[in-house]
Motif scaffolding. Sequence first.
Motif, PDB file in Angstrom:
ATOM      1  N   VAL A   1     -25.463 -10.299  -8.339  1.00  0.00           N
ATOM      2  CA  VAL A   1     -24.131  -9.722  -8.436  1.00  0.00           C
ATOM      3  C   VAL A   1     -24.260  -8.294  -8.927  1.00  0.00           C
ATOM      4  CG1 VAL A   1     -23.070 -11.971  -8.872  1.00  0.00           C
ATOM      5  CG2 VAL A   1     -23.649 -10.522 -10.785  1.00  0.00           C
ATOM      6  N   HIS A   2     -23.295  -7.483  -8.570  1.00  0.00           N
ATOM      7  CA  HIS A   2     -23.275  -6.080  -8.975  1.00  0.00           C
ATOM      8  C   HIS A   2     -21.861  -5.716  -9.425  1.00  0.00           C
ATOM      9  CE1 HIS A   2     -27.155  -5.578  -6.987  1.00  0.00           C
ATOM     10  NE2 HIS A   2     -26.647  -6.284  -6.008  1.00  0.00           N
ATOM     11  N   PHE A   3     -21.785  -4.713 -10.285  1.00  0.00           N
ATOM     12  CA  PHE A   3     -20.514  -4.159 -10.732  1.00  0.00           C
ATOM     13  C   PHE A   3     -20.510  -2.666 -10.429  1.00  0.00           C
ATOM     14  CE2 PHE A   3     -20.959  -7.784 -13.560  1.00  0.00           C
ATOM     15  CZ  PHE A   3     -19.677  -8.285 -13.639  1.00  0.00           C
ATOM     16  N   ALA A   4     -19.332  -2.105 -10.205  1.00  0.00           N
ATOM     17  CA  ALA A   4     -19.187  -0.661 -10.037  1.00  0.00           C
ATOM     18  C   ALA A   4     -17.819  -0.255 -10.583  1.00  0.00           C
ATOM     19  CB  ALA A   4     -19.301  -0.269  -8.572  1.00  0.00           C
ATOM     20  N   LEU A   5     -17.786   0.856 -11.271  1.00  0.00           N
ATOM     21  CA  LEU A   5     -16.537   1.360 -11.837  1.00  0.00           C
ATOM     22  C   LEU A   5     -15.883   2.324 -10.858  1.00  0.00           C
ATOM     23  CD1 LEU A   5     -14.638   1.547 -14.270  1.00  0.00           C
ATOM     24  CD2 LEU A   5     -16.057   3.406 -15.129  1.00  0.00           C
ATOM     25  N   ALA A   6     -14.601   2.123 -10.616  1.00  0.00           N
ATOM     26  CA  ALA A   6     -13.799   3.024  -9.789  1.00  0.00           C
ATOM     27  C   ALA A   6     -12.666   3.580 -10.657  1.00  0.00           C
ATOM     28  CB  ALA A   6     -13.240   2.276  -8.583  1.00  0.00           C
ATOM     29  N   LYS A   7     -11.840   4.399 -10.082  1.00  0.00           N
ATOM     30  CA  LYS A   7     -10.785   5.056 -10.849  1.00  0.00           C
ATOM     31  C   LYS A   7      -9.790   4.061 -11.458  1.00  0.00           C
ATOM     32  CE  LYS A   7      -7.556   8.871 -10.616  1.00  0.00           C
ATOM     33  NZ  LYS A   7      -7.032   9.964  -9.783  1.00  0.00           N
ATOM     34  N   HIS A   8      -9.438   3.014 -10.718  1.00  0.00           N
ATOM     35  CA  HIS A   8      -8.408   2.089 -11.190  1.00  0.00           C
ATOM     36  C   HIS A   8      -8.864   0.637 -11.292  1.00  0.00           C
ATOM     37  CE1 HIS A   8      -5.404   5.230 -10.969  1.00  0.00           C
ATOM     38  NE2 HIS A   8      -5.837   5.517  -9.754  1.00  0.00           N
ATOM     39  N   HIS A   9     -10.139   0.382 -10.989  1.00  0.00           N
ATOM     40  CA  HIS A   9     -10.616  -1.002 -11.027  1.00  0.00           C
ATOM     41  C   HIS A   9     -12.126  -1.057 -11.246  1.00  0.00           C
ATOM     42  CE1 HIS A   9     -11.408   0.012  -6.771  1.00  0.00           C
ATOM     43  NE2 HIS A   9     -12.413  -0.842  -6.888  1.00  0.00           N
ATOM     44  N   ILE A  10     -12.590  -2.256 -11.552  1.00  0.00           N
ATOM     45  CA  ILE A  10     -14.023  -2.538 -11.570  1.00  0.00           C
ATOM     46  C   ILE A  10     -14.305  -3.342 -10.313  1.00  0.00           C
ATOM     47  CG2 ILE A  10     -15.874  -3.829 -12.714  1.00  0.00           C
ATOM     48  CD1 ILE A  10     -14.454  -3.255 -15.367  1.00  0.00           C
ATOM     49  N   GLY A  11     -15.233  -2.859  -9.518  1.00  0.00           N
ATOM     50  CA  GLY A  11     -15.644  -3.591  -8.329  1.00  0.00           C
ATOM     51  C   GLY A  11     -16.712  -4.599  -8.718  1.00  0.00           C
ATOM     52  N   PHE A  12     -16.533  -5.820  -8.284  1.00  0.00           N
ATOM     53  CA  PHE A  12     -17.486  -6.897  -8.560  1.00  0.00           C
ATOM     54  C   PHE A  12     -17.986  -7.389  -7.211  1.00  0.00           C
ATOM     55  CE2 PHE A  12     -18.022 -11.567  -9.706  1.00  0.00           C
ATOM     56  CZ  PHE A  12     -19.227 -11.377 -10.363  1.00  0.00           C
ATOM     57  N   TYR A  13     -19.310  -7.397  -7.024  1.00  0.00           N
ATOM     58  CA  TYR A  13     -19.915  -7.682  -5.734  1.00  0.00           C
ATOM     59  C   TYR A  13     -20.855  -8.879  -5.847  1.00  0.00           C
ATOM     60  CZ  TYR A  13     -18.037  -3.038  -5.149  1.00  0.00           C
ATOM     61  OH  TYR A  13     -17.194  -1.963  -5.128  1.00  0.00           O
ATOM     62  N   PRO A  14     -20.323 -10.089  -5.668  1.00  0.00           N
ATOM     63  CA  PRO A  14     -21.135 -11.287  -5.819  1.00  0.00           C
ATOM     64  C   PRO A  14     -21.696 -11.823  -4.499  1.00  0.00           C
ATOM     65  CG  PRO A  14     -18.856 -11.914  -5.796  1.00  0.00           C
ATOM     66  CD  PRO A  14     -18.899 -10.404  -5.674  1.00  0.00           C
ATOM     67  N   SER A  15     -21.586 -11.086  -3.420  1.00  0.00           N
ATOM     68  CA  SER A  15     -21.967 -11.472  -2.062  1.00  0.00           C
ATOM     69  C   SER A  15     -20.839 -12.276  -1.432  1.00  0.00           C
ATOM     70  CB  SER A  15     -23.273 -12.277  -2.025  1.00  0.00           C
ATOM     71  OG  SER A  15     -23.048 -13.622  -2.360  1.00  0.00           O
ATOM     72  N   PRO A  16     -20.833 -12.372  -0.123  1.00  0.00           N
ATOM     73  CA  PRO A  16     -19.768 -13.140   0.530  1.00  0.00           C
ATOM     74  C   PRO A  16     -19.694 -14.601   0.072  1.00  0.00           C
ATOM     75  CG  PRO A  16     -20.827 -11.726   2.128  1.00  0.00           C
ATOM     76  CD  PRO A  16     -21.639 -11.627   0.856  1.00  0.00           C
ATOM     77  N   SER A  17     -20.821 -15.218  -0.159  1.00  0.00           N
ATOM     78  CA  SER A  17     -20.798 -16.623  -0.587  1.00  0.00           C
ATOM     79  C   SER A  17     -20.175 -16.774  -1.972  1.00  0.00           C
ATOM     80  CB  SER A  17     -22.205 -17.222  -0.584  1.00  0.00           C
ATOM     81  OG  SER A  17     -23.039 -16.554  -1.511  1.00  0.00           O
ATOM     82  N   GLY A  18     -20.385 -15.814  -2.850  1.00  0.00           N
ATOM     83  CA  GLY A  18     -19.791 -15.856  -4.185  1.00  0.00           C
ATOM     84  C   GLY A  18     -18.283 -15.736  -4.144  1.00  0.00           C
ATOM     85  N   VAL A  19     -17.773 -14.881  -3.270  1.00  0.00           N
ATOM     86  CA  VAL A  19     -16.321 -14.736  -3.122  1.00  0.00           C
ATOM     87  C   VAL A  19     -15.747 -16.002  -2.490  1.00  0.00           C
ATOM     88  CG1 VAL A  19     -14.471 -13.436  -2.003  1.00  0.00           C
ATOM     89  CG2 VAL A  19     -16.431 -12.218  -2.957  1.00  0.00           C
ATOM     90  N   GLN A  20     -16.402 -16.496  -1.456  1.00  0.00           N
ATOM     91  CA  GLN A  20     -15.915 -17.684  -0.764  1.00  0.00           C
ATOM     92  C   GLN A  20     -15.859 -18.895  -1.699  1.00  0.00           C
ATOM     93  OE1 GLN A  20     -18.267 -18.838   2.595  1.00  0.00           O
ATOM     94  NE2 GLN A  20     -16.669 -20.146   3.422  1.00  0.00           N
ATOM     95  N   ALA A  21     -16.804 -19.001  -2.612  1.00  0.00           N
ATOM     96  CA  ALA A  21     -16.867 -20.150  -3.521  1.00  0.00           C
ATOM     97  C   ALA A  21     -15.655 -20.236  -4.450  1.00  0.00           C
ATOM     98  CB  ALA A  21     -18.149 -20.094  -4.343  1.00  0.00           C
ATOM     99  N   VAL A  22     -15.028 -19.100  -4.741  1.00  0.00           N
ATOM    100  CA  VAL A  22     -13.892 -19.088  -5.681  1.00  0.00           C
ATOM    101  C   VAL A  22     -12.615 -18.518  -5.055  1.00  0.00           C
ATOM    102  CG1 VAL A  22     -15.377 -18.943  -7.711  1.00  0.00           C
ATOM    103  CG2 VAL A  22     -14.527 -16.841  -6.641  1.00  0.00           C
ATOM    104  N   GLN A  23     -12.601 -18.420  -3.763  1.00  0.00           N
ATOM    105  CA  GLN A  23     -11.478 -17.780  -3.075  1.00  0.00           C
ATOM    106  C   GLN A  23     -10.131 -18.344  -3.508  1.00  0.00           C
ATOM    107  OE1 GLN A  23     -12.165 -17.632   1.094  1.00  0.00           O
ATOM    108  NE2 GLN A  23     -10.185 -16.764   1.566  1.00  0.00           N
ATOM    109  N   SER A  24     -10.039 -19.630  -3.715  1.00  0.00           N
ATOM    110  CA  SER A  24      -8.764 -20.242  -4.104  1.00  0.00           C
ATOM    111  C   SER A  24      -8.365 -19.904  -5.541  1.00  0.00           C
ATOM    112  CB  SER A  24      -8.832 -21.759  -3.942  1.00  0.00           C
ATOM    113  OG  SER A  24      -9.783 -22.310  -4.831  1.00  0.00           O
ATOM    114  N   LYS A  25      -9.284 -19.370  -6.330  1.00  0.00           N
ATOM    115  CA  LYS A  25      -9.014 -19.043  -7.732  1.00  0.00           C
ATOM    116  C   LYS A  25      -8.756 -17.555  -7.960  1.00  0.00           C
ATOM    117  CE  LYS A  25     -11.961 -22.802  -9.286  1.00  0.00           C
ATOM    118  NZ  LYS A  25     -13.166 -23.170 -10.013  1.00  0.00           N
ATOM    119  N   LEU A  26      -8.737 -16.767  -6.892  1.00  0.00           N
ATOM    120  CA  LEU A  26      -8.633 -15.311  -7.046  1.00  0.00           C
ATOM    121  C   LEU A  26      -7.215 -14.821  -7.309  1.00  0.00           C
ATOM    122  CD1 LEU A  26     -11.206 -14.100  -4.387  1.00  0.00           C
ATOM    123  CD2 LEU A  26     -11.475 -14.240  -6.877  1.00  0.00           C
TER     124      LEU A  26
END
Length: 69
Positions: A1-26
Amino acid sequence: VHFALAKHHIGFYPSPSGVQAVQSKLGDFQWSRGAIQFPLDRPLPEDLIRTIVRFRVHEVHTKYKRTKS
């Protein structure tokens, strides 16, 4: 997983499978195939992040075990 700071948010990059695993909880978080945006004006959802990280660790360990055999 990776994090990146943007102007108004923190980007969290857990790969497509990581997002898919919790999609219903987002809920109302902005997300795409491999990324989730956590607004800077809200507390980080630590339980959600912890769940995703644990999922990814398990996924990587499982893949490593298969390729090592």
